[in-house]
Scaffold this motif. Structure first.
Motif, PDB file in Angstrom:
ATOM      1  N   ARG A 176       4.432 -10.210   3.756  1.00  0.00           N
ATOM      2  CA  ARG A 176       3.380  -9.582   4.545  1.00  0.00           C
ATOM      3  C   ARG A 176       3.015  -8.223   3.947  1.00  0.00           C
ATOM      4  N   LYS A 177       1.766  -7.823   4.116  1.00  0.00           N
ATOM      5  CA  LYS A 177       1.316  -6.534   3.603  1.00  0.00           C
ATOM      6  C   LYS A 177       2.182  -5.425   4.172  1.00  0.00           C
ATOM      7  N   THR A 178       2.633  -4.543   3.291  1.00  0.00           N
ATOM      8  CA  THR A 178       3.568  -3.489   3.669  1.00  0.00           C
ATOM      9  C   THR A 178       3.035  -2.134   3.220  1.00  0.00           C
ATOM     10  N   THR A 179       3.224  -1.138   4.072  1.00  0.00           N
ATOM     11  CA  THR A 179       2.831   0.223   3.726  1.00  0.00           C
ATOM     12  C   THR A 179       4.067   1.092   3.585  1.00  0.00           C
ATOM     13  N   GLU A 213       0.866  -1.180   0.000  1.00  0.00           N
ATOM     14  CA  GLU A 213       0.000   0.000   0.000  1.00  0.00           C
ATOM     15  C   GLU A 213       0.901   1.228   0.000  1.00  0.00           C
ATOM     16  N   LEU A 214       0.788   2.026  -1.039  1.00  0.00           N
ATOM     17  CA  LEU A 214       1.625   3.218  -1.165  1.00  0.00           C
ATOM     18  C   LEU A 214       0.787   4.455  -0.862  1.00  0.00           C
ATOM     19  N   GLU A 215       1.132   5.126   0.229  1.00  0.00           N
ATOM     20  CA  GLU A 215       0.430   6.353   0.604  1.00  0.00           C
ATOM     21  C   GLU A 215       1.151   7.542  -0.019  1.00  0.00           C
ATOM     22  N   CYS A 216       0.411   8.350  -0.758  1.00  0.00           N
ATOM     23  CA  CYS A 216       1.001   9.486  -1.468  1.00  0.00           C
ATOM     24  C   CYS A 216       0.457  10.792  -0.917  1.00  0.00           C
ATOM     25  N   TYR A 217       1.358  11.726  -0.638  1.00  0.00           N
ATOM     26  CA  TYR A 217       0.986  13.029  -0.102  1.00  0.00           C
ATOM     27  C   TYR A 217       1.662  14.136  -0.908  1.00  0.00           C
ATOM     28  N   GLY A 218       0.977  15.263  -1.039  1.00  0.00           N
ATOM     29  CA  GLY A 218       1.589  16.461  -1.611  1.00  0.00           C
ATOM     30  C   GLY A 218       1.691  16.504  -3.111  1.00  0.00           C
ATOM     31  N   ILE A 219       0.940  15.650  -3.805  1.00  0.00           N
ATOM     32  CA  ILE A 219       1.042  15.662  -5.265  1.00  0.00           C
ATOM     33  C   ILE A 219       0.653  17.023  -5.832  1.00  0.00           C
ATOM     34  N   GLU A 220      -0.159  17.759  -5.069  1.00  0.00           N
ATOM     35  CA  GLU A 220      -0.571  19.102  -5.506  1.00  0.00           C
ATOM     36  C   GLU A 220       0.584  20.096  -5.478  1.00  0.00           C
ATOM     37  N   ASN A 221       1.686  19.713  -4.838  1.00  0.00           N
ATOM     38  CA  ASN A 221       2.855  20.600  -4.783  1.00  0.00           C
ATOM     39  C   ASN A 221       3.658  20.613  -6.075  1.00  0.00           C
ATOM     40  N   LEU A 222       3.436  19.644  -6.943  1.00  0.00           N
ATOM     41  CA  LEU A 222       4.185  19.615  -8.198  1.00  0.00           C
ATOM     42  C   LEU A 222       3.871  20.857  -9.026  1.00  0.00           C
ATOM     43  N   PRO A 223       4.897  21.482  -9.605  1.00  0.00           N
ATOM     44  CA  PRO A 223       4.651  22.660 -10.453  1.00  0.00           C
ATOM     45  C   PRO A 223       3.662  22.337 -11.566  1.00  0.00           C
ATOM     46  N   LYS A 224       2.836  23.290 -11.902  1.00  0.00           N
ATOM     47  CA  LYS A 224       1.828  23.073 -12.940  1.00  0.00           C
ATOM     48  C   LYS A 224       2.487  22.902 -14.315  1.00  0.00           C
ATOM     49  N   GLU A 225       3.599  23.587 -14.525  1.00  0.00           N
ATOM     50  CA  GLU A 225       4.317  23.476 -15.797  1.00  0.00           C
ATOM     51  C   GLU A 225       5.439  22.445 -15.670  1.00  0.00           C
ATOM     52  N   SER A 226       5.587  21.589 -16.686  1.00  0.00           N
ATOM     53  CA  SER A 226       6.679  20.621 -16.674  1.00  0.00           C
ATOM     54  C   SER A 226       8.006  21.323 -16.919  1.00  0.00           C
ATOM     55  N   GLY A 227       9.082  20.598 -16.608  1.00  0.00           N
ATOM     56  CA  GLY A 227      10.423  21.167 -16.689  1.00  0.00           C
ATOM     57  C   GLY A 227      10.961  21.423 -15.299  1.00  0.00           C
ATOM     58  N   TYR A 228      10.815  20.403 -14.436  1.00  0.00           N
ATOM     59  CA  TYR A 228      11.286  20.532 -13.057  1.00  0.00           C
ATOM     60  C   TYR A 228      12.163  19.336 -12.678  1.00  0.00           C
ATOM     61  N   PHE A 229      12.870  19.495 -11.566  1.00  0.00           N
ATOM     62  CA  PHE A 229      13.866  18.520 -11.116  1.00  0.00           C
ATOM     63  C   PHE A 229      13.396  17.920  -9.790  1.00  0.00           C
ATOM     64  N   VAL A 230      13.213  16.615  -9.772  1.00  0.00           N
ATOM     65  CA  VAL A 230      12.714  15.912  -8.589  1.00  0.00           C
ATOM     66  C   VAL A 230      13.890  15.259  -7.860  1.00  0.00           C
ATOM     67  N   ALA A 231      14.000  15.536  -6.564  1.00  0.00           N
ATOM     68  CA  ALA A 231      15.140  15.051  -5.772  1.00  0.00           C
ATOM     69  C   ALA A 231      14.647  14.223  -4.583  1.00  0.00           C
ATOM     70  N   PRO A 232      14.578  12.888  -4.741  1.00  0.00           N
ATOM     71  CA  PRO A 232      14.144  12.021  -3.643  1.00  0.00           C
ATOM     72  C   PRO A 232      15.330  11.414  -2.892  1.00  0.00           C
ATOM     73  N   ASN A 233      15.096  11.052  -1.630  1.00  0.00           N
ATOM     74  CA  ASN A 233      16.065  10.204  -0.941  1.00  0.00           C
ATOM     75  C   ASN A 233      15.961   8.794  -1.517  1.00  0.00           C
TER      76      ASN A 233
END
Length: 238
Positions: free
Chosen positions: A195-198, A55-75
């Motif tokens: 086992r089920k993982t979140t 189960e993947l819980e996703c938060y903050g997708i609304e924070n993505l810039p409306k225009e493409s051409g951005y740099f995503v930096a995850p751990n």
């Protein structure tokens, strides 16, 4: 790995269609748009995650810039990290990956299909050329993600130092930087269980060029690192 075996068993009837037909078809990148090719992966990953009892819980997708051409930096925690991005990020996004992956069966086909950029991390000159190329792609409206740690942390939800050089892509492109916090993603494939993982993925508020233009890339790296670390500590359920 037990979970990978579980996924293969539960999707085995789909594999000939996915890889025998769709992936081979979409490797012809001149014939199909990036939206169509990426959309296929976006849909497949959602099925794979569900079949793997994740189960993947996703938060903050609304924070993505409306225009493409951005740099995503995850751990970076483990093998599930790119899948978490594919499942939650509906717009096409490309990546820089380590060169060794370009020779791994199946993975190499996905790399070609999504136009990911393999890089030899030991070759400084090649690395500089790739940074320049990717920054131009971002400036022209492509989205990219790169793991600033350079390797997975292998220490649960603790993160490593971020490398400043990674952020040259954003500074050269004058692009928004989107910090992304991955939490418990390491549990999906690193723990030998079915086992089920979140797991969680948090898209944080973007840092725009005007906010970081006077900063050194090492300082940008620390800023992004600290924002992600703060999010992890706040949302880590132990």
């Amino acid at each position: 790995m037990k979970r990978i075996a579980l996924i293969v068993i539960r999707v085995i009837l789909r594999l000939p269609y996915w890889w025998g037909y769709k992936v081979n078809k979409y490797k012809h990148i001149d014939e199909y748009s990036i939206q169509e090719r990426y959309g296929f992966i976006h849909r497949v990953v959602a099925i794979v995650t569900r079949k793997g009892r994740v189960e993947l819980e996703c938060y903050g997708i609304e924070n993505l810039p409306k225009e493409s051409g951005y740099f995503v930096a995850p751990n970076h925690q483990g093998l599930f990290d790119p899948l978490a991005i594919f499942q939650t990020h509906s717009r096409p996004i490309r990546a820089i990956v380590k060169k060794e992956l370009a020779s791994v069966i199946l993975v190499k086909d996905i790399i070609k299909m999504l136009e990911f950029i393999p890089m030899d991390r030991s070759n400084v000159r090649e690395g500089a050329k790739i940074i320049k190329y990717v920054s131009n792609e971002v400036a022209n409206g492509q989205n990219f993600f790169v793991f600033p740690e350079g390797t997975r942390s292998r220490n649960g939800n603790n993160i490593l130092e971020f490398k400043g050089g990674t952020f040259k892509i954003a500074t050269k492109a004058k692009a928004p930087i989107v910090p992304v916090a991955l939490i418990d993603c390491y549990k999906v494939f690193d723990n030998n269980t079915i086992r089920k993982t979140t797991a969680q993925i948090h898209y944080l508020k973007p840092i725009y060029y005007e906010e970081y233009k006077d900063m050194h890339t090492n300082d940008i790296a620390k800023l992004v690192h600290d924002q992600i670390e703060k999010c992890i500590k706040k949302n880590d359920k132990g």
